[in-house]
Write a protein that holds these residues in place. Structure first.
Motif, PDB file in Angstrom:
ATOM      1  N   TYR A   1     -38.369  31.895 -28.918  1.00  0.00           N
ATOM      2  CA  TYR A   1     -37.972  33.299 -28.778  1.00  0.00           C
ATOM      3  C   TYR A   1     -36.779  33.437 -27.831  1.00  0.00           C
ATOM      4  CZ  TYR A   1     -39.126  38.337 -28.914  1.00  0.00           C
ATOM      5  OH  TYR A   1     -39.106  39.694 -29.134  1.00  0.00           O
ATOM      6  N   LEU A   2     -36.873  32.799 -26.652  1.00  0.00           N
ATOM      7  CA  LEU A   2     -35.827  32.952 -25.636  1.00  0.00           C
ATOM      8  C   LEU A   2     -34.598  32.087 -25.920  1.00  0.00           C
ATOM      9  CD1 LEU A   2     -38.046  33.178 -22.433  1.00  0.00           C
ATOM     10  CD2 LEU A   2     -36.874  35.029 -23.617  1.00  0.00           C
ATOM     11  N   HIS A   3     -34.705  31.191 -26.896  1.00  0.00           N
ATOM     12  CA  HIS A   3     -33.535  30.438 -27.350  1.00  0.00           C
ATOM     13  C   HIS A   3     -32.453  31.395 -27.868  1.00  0.00           C
ATOM     14  CE1 HIS A   3     -31.063  27.314 -29.052  1.00  0.00           C
ATOM     15  NE2 HIS A   3     -31.248  27.747 -30.287  1.00  0.00           N
ATOM     16  N   GLU A   4     -32.901  32.533 -28.416  1.00  0.00           N
ATOM     17  CA  GLU A   4     -31.948  33.547 -28.869  1.00  0.00           C
ATOM     18  C   GLU A   4     -31.164  34.121 -27.687  1.00  0.00           C
ATOM     19  OE1 GLU A   4     -31.591  34.176 -32.292  1.00  0.00           O
ATOM     20  OE2 GLU A   4     -32.824  32.353 -32.200  1.00  0.00           O
ATOM     21  N   LEU A   5     -31.841  34.283 -26.547  1.00  0.00           N
ATOM     22  CA  LEU A   5     -31.157  34.745 -25.326  1.00  0.00           C
ATOM     23  C   LEU A   5     -30.160  33.692 -24.851  1.00  0.00           C
ATOM     24  CD1 LEU A   5     -30.842  36.697 -22.902  1.00  0.00           C
ATOM     25  CD2 LEU A   5     -32.767  35.510 -21.825  1.00  0.00           C
ATOM     26  N   ASP A   6     -30.567  32.416 -24.875  1.00  0.00           N
ATOM     27  CA  ASP A   6     -29.669  31.333 -24.460  1.00  0.00           C
ATOM     28  C   ASP A   6     -28.394  31.339 -25.293  1.00  0.00           C
ATOM     29  OD1 ASP A   6     -31.732  30.665 -22.776  1.00  0.00           O
ATOM     30  OD2 ASP A   6     -32.448  28.996 -23.991  1.00  0.00           O
ATOM     31  N   LYS A   7     -28.556  31.464 -26.608  1.00  0.00           N
ATOM     32  CA  LYS A   7     -27.386  31.478 -27.493  1.00  0.00           C
ATOM     33  C   LYS A   7     -26.486  32.683 -27.200  1.00  0.00           C
ATOM     34  CE  LYS A   7     -29.577  31.217 -31.460  1.00  0.00           C
ATOM     35  NZ  LYS A   7     -29.791  31.120 -32.920  1.00  0.00           N
ATOM     36  N   PHE A   8     -27.105  33.819 -26.918  1.00  0.00           N
ATOM     37  CA  PHE A   8     -26.332  35.030 -26.628  1.00  0.00           C
ATOM     38  C   PHE A   8     -25.514  34.863 -25.350  1.00  0.00           C
ATOM     39  CE2 PHE A   8     -25.898  39.192 -24.555  1.00  0.00           C
ATOM     40  CZ  PHE A   8     -25.234  39.892 -25.561  1.00  0.00           C
ATOM     41  N   VAL A   9     -26.132  34.288 -24.289  1.00  0.00           N
ATOM     42  CA  VAL A   9     -25.414  34.104 -23.025  1.00  0.00           C
ATOM     43  C   VAL A   9     -24.279  33.094 -23.194  1.00  0.00           C
ATOM     44  CG1 VAL A   9     -25.620  33.397 -20.607  1.00  0.00           C
ATOM     45  CG2 VAL A   9     -27.439  34.731 -21.657  1.00  0.00           C
ATOM     46  N   MET A  10     -24.514  32.038 -23.973  1.00  0.00           N
ATOM     47  CA  MET A  10     -23.452  31.053 -24.219  1.00  0.00           C
ATOM     48  C   MET A  10     -22.269  31.690 -24.945  1.00  0.00           C
ATOM     49  SD  MET A  10     -24.282  28.182 -22.845  1.00  0.00           S
ATOM     50  CE  MET A  10     -24.985  29.193 -21.535  1.00  0.00           C
ATOM     51  N   LYS A  11     -22.559  32.587 -25.888  1.00  0.00           N
ATOM     52  CA  LYS A  11     -21.488  33.298 -26.605  1.00  0.00           C
ATOM     53  C   LYS A  11     -20.768  34.257 -25.647  1.00  0.00           C
ATOM     54  CE  LYS A  11     -19.250  34.707 -30.346  1.00  0.00           C
ATOM     55  NZ  LYS A  11     -18.358  35.695 -29.729  1.00  0.00           N
ATOM     56  N   LEU A  12     -21.544  34.889 -24.769  1.00  0.00           N
ATOM     57  CA  LEU A  12     -20.974  35.789 -23.765  1.00  0.00           C
ATOM     58  C   LEU A  12     -20.040  35.011 -22.838  1.00  0.00           C
ATOM     59  CD1 LEU A  12     -21.344  38.829 -22.898  1.00  0.00           C
ATOM     60  CD2 LEU A  12     -23.003  37.998 -21.222  1.00  0.00           C
ATOM     61  N   ALA A  13     -20.462  33.811 -22.432  1.00  0.00           N
ATOM     62  CA  ALA A  13     -19.645  32.966 -21.553  1.00  0.00           C
ATOM     63  C   ALA A  13     -18.369  32.527 -22.260  1.00  0.00           C
ATOM     64  CB  ALA A  13     -20.450  31.746 -21.109  1.00  0.00           C
ATOM     65  N   GLU A  14     -18.486  32.217 -23.527  1.00  0.00           N
ATOM     66  CA  GLU A  14     -17.321  31.790 -24.318  1.00  0.00           C
ATOM     67  C   GLU A  14     -16.246  32.875 -24.346  1.00  0.00           C
ATOM     68  OE1 GLU A  14     -16.810  30.770 -28.928  1.00  0.00           O
ATOM     69  OE2 GLU A  14     -18.445  29.646 -27.990  1.00  0.00           O
ATOM     70  N   ASP A  15     -16.680  34.129 -24.473  1.00  0.00           N
ATOM     71  CA  ASP A  15     -15.738  35.248 -24.516  1.00  0.00           C
ATOM     72  C   ASP A  15     -15.225  35.621 -23.122  1.00  0.00           C
ATOM     73  OD1 ASP A  15     -16.190  35.352 -27.240  1.00  0.00           O
ATOM     74  OD2 ASP A  15     -17.721  36.919 -27.083  1.00  0.00           O
ATOM     75  N   PHE A  16     -16.046  35.358 -22.096  1.00  0.00           N
ATOM     76  CA  PHE A  16     -15.730  35.781 -20.735  1.00  0.00           C
ATOM     77  C   PHE A  16     -14.837  34.779 -20.000  1.00  0.00           C
ATOM     78  CE2 PHE A  16     -16.702  35.977 -16.172  1.00  0.00           C
ATOM     79  CZ  PHE A  16     -16.544  37.330 -15.915  1.00  0.00           C
TER      80      PHE A  16
END
Length: 603
Positions: free
Chosen positions: A227-242
């Motif tokens: 379930y929280l793997h989805e959060l991990d992927k979201f934060v990694m995408k956020l970091a990529e853009d940031f």
């Protein structure tokens, strides 16, 4: 006919396929739940746990495990008549005084959950990201802290994250949809639904479960990680853009001083006499100013992220406004996509000068101008530990609280004094020292990575004198007499005890021996290696069809008798003597012997 591969080797191949192709979709996994060898391995994983003898809503425990039991489970799974029993709900005390609900399944359900866990782990473990450390093989609190220590250098802000009631608020439909994206097996999905909707009993009243996975369930941690793997992927995408590289390396002031140092050094090469002395003095002055001046331009932007279960920490190179936007974005994703809520009181934005709390440690980024000699030939100095991540023991919040909560110390007229522990007075001297040693080593091992580890010297001192006072209260004498009674001749004291190898001595634990120790909870798990070494232990013992108590090989059915702890056995009955001699918590026996034990009619 070719010999059938052990299921663990098949799961290892699944793991390798998942590792090679992260987007691979798996089908026909349910069939692996119908193979008997996995249940023997599952029993091996579960029987030694303290919870193996803990009852769920019925008397089903690790006791009475047999090949017939495996066949019954496989048959019910094969015709899809298997129905998980509701978990028995109990509550455990949390550190903050609140309680946490704990669901205890029946042992049969634990077996099936353990097998399901092994299958899901083979599929998902290679897919999970390196930033995730909770409830995973070869990972622990210490691996999370080690990664944090090396990755968060120079972070300017921390965002401490905590998801409110994570295990209790996992949305079943969201979880199943996430699993369906990776696993296309209708029967396996149907089984997962059964576990999610099994419900629980509290005070013998049934309650349906509409969300969440029970804490205490074997498969619950895997569900939470999926379930929280989805959060991990979201934060990694956020970091990529940031993330954004620095537009300049040094601050203007530092760059100016650095060029001045280089200019003076050029002139020094040819300078002589009083001119050389003047330049050396000027160089020392400029370098002293240089070492006090912040060097990093801080024009970069970067996000670093570590998660352990539902606790996470984000290190941000950026402004406080950036952190507030990150928190808002995360809160929105967790609310809309994961159908959960960030805990506002626990999700904090703090400057990295101020310690953030993560996994029981205080985390901060050091900003000091301490210098060390660098190079014996040049006799130069350089800054050390500046912008480095520091992990520290929160001594008052954790260590002193532990000492007060366990009545090891008391405060009298503003002074801290160790006291004896009434709860240990009925124990033997050996048991008293062993109890203290376990607590000292447990806390000191956990905080072995702390920069202020030496502060635990005071903790060890208080523990040792509380131990001595407990021995004094037990024997009604003074500390001097206890030390005299147990002196070892080398200025220390110890408890002597007998073993098969002869006399040995139990010393009080040395806290300093824990410095740099590996996490005592670390465990190396490799399915193929496990399969080659001890996978068939229970399988072979059951397949031998020989009672390990009476020796008969003619019984129709053989079962495993399980006890909670070998040390609790008195050795009065023949079966107890056998278990003590074998040092085993389990015995394979015929049903006749097993019934006699439970009916207390063994002669």
């Amino acid at each position: 006919m070719a010999e059938m591969l052990p299921t663990t080797e098949i799961l290892e191949n699944v793991r390798k396929n998942s590792s090679k192709n992260k987007d691979e979709v798996f089908t026909r996994l349910y069939r692996y739940l119908l193979r008997p060898d996995l249940y023997c391995l599952a029993y091996k994983n579960l029987y030694a746990n303290n919870g193996a003898a803990t009852k769920g809503i019925n008397s089903d425990t690790a006791d009475s495990f047999s090949t017939e039991k495996i066949k019954d489970i496989i048959k019910s799974l094969s015709d899809e008549s298997y129905r998980p029993s509701p978990a028995r709900r109990t509550y455990i005390q949390k550190a903050n005084g609140k309680t946490r609900p704990l669901g205890i399944p029946t042992f049969t359900d634990k077996l099936v959950q353990e097998v399901l866990r092994m299958v899901l782990e083979a599929v998902y473990e290679p897919v999970f990201l390196d930033c995730s450390h909770g409830f995973r093989p070869n990972r622990s609190c210490h691996t999370a802290l080690k990664n944090l220590k090396h990755q968060f250098h120079g972070a300017r802000w921390f965002v401490e994250g905590d998801i409110r009631g994570c295990f209790d608020n996992i949305d079943h439909q969201v979880l199943v949809n996430v699993i369906k994206a990776k696993i296309k097996d209708a029967r396996l999905i149907k089984l997962i639904w059964k576990f999610l909707k099994a419900g629980y009993l509290e005070n013998w009243q049934y309650y349906a479960t509409y969300s969440g996975t029970p804490q205490g369930g074997i498969v619950s941690p895997v569900f939470a990680n999926i379930y929280l793997h989805e959060l991990d992927k979201f934060v990694m995408k956020l970091a990529e853009d940031f993330d954004r590289p620095r537009t300049q390396k040094y601050t203007e002031k530092y760059e100016k001083l650095r060029r001045e140092v280089e200019r003076i050094r050029r002139y020094l090469k040819n300078a002589k006499g009083t001119e050389r002395e003047r330049l050396i003095a000027e160089l020392k002055t400029v370098r002293a100013e240089l070492l006090k001046t912040p060097s990093k331009s801080q024009t970069d932007k970067r996000i670093r992220y570590i998660r352990y279960a539902d606790d996470f920490l984000i290190g941000v190179n950026g402004s406080k406004e950036d952190c507030q936007e990150i928190k808002r974005t995360l809160s929105e994703f967790i609310r809309k996509t994961l159908k959960m809520e960030l805990s506002e009181e626990k999700t904090l934005i703090t400057h990295s000068n101020t310690p953030a709390r993560f996994l029981g440690y205080d985390i901060r980024v050091r900003r000091d101008n301490k210098t060390i000699k660098h190079g014996s030939a040049t006799n130069c100095t350089k800054r050390t530990l500046n912008n480095m991540t520091e992990l520290a023991v929160p001594f008052d919040d954790k260590i002193m609280k532990f000492l007060f909560d366990n009545a090891i110390i008391k405060q009298e007229n503003g002074a801290i004094k160790p006291i004896h522990r009434k709860s240990l007075l009925r124990c033997t001297d050996f048991e008293i020292v062993s109890a203290y040693n376990a607590e000292v080593r447990g806390l000191c091992n956990y905080y072995s990575m702390a920069s202020n580890f030496r502060n635990l010297n005071y903790f060890a001192y208080l523990m040792e004198y509380s131990c001595l006072l407990t021995l004094c209260a037990k024997h009604k004498c003074t500390i001097g007499k206890i030390k005299e009674k147990y002196k070892d001749g080398n200025g220390k004291w110890c408890i002597p005890y007998e073993t098969k190898q002869g006399k040995k001595s139990l010393y009080f634990a040395e806290y300093s021996e824990c410095k740099g120790a590996k996490n005592p909870n670390d465990r190396i798990y490799n399915a193929a290696l496990l399969n080659k070494s001890s996978r068939t232990t229970f399988e072979a013992r059951l397949a031998a069809k020989c009672c390990e108590l009476c020796g008969t090989a003619e019984a129709e059915r053989y079962e495993i008798h399980h006890v909670h702890k070998v040390k609790d056995l008195k050795g009065k009955e023949p079966w107890e003597q056998v278990m003590i001699a074998k040092r085993r918590k389990t015995l394979v026996m015929c049903t006749d012997c097993h019934h006699k034990i439970h009916n207390q009619s063994f002669n």
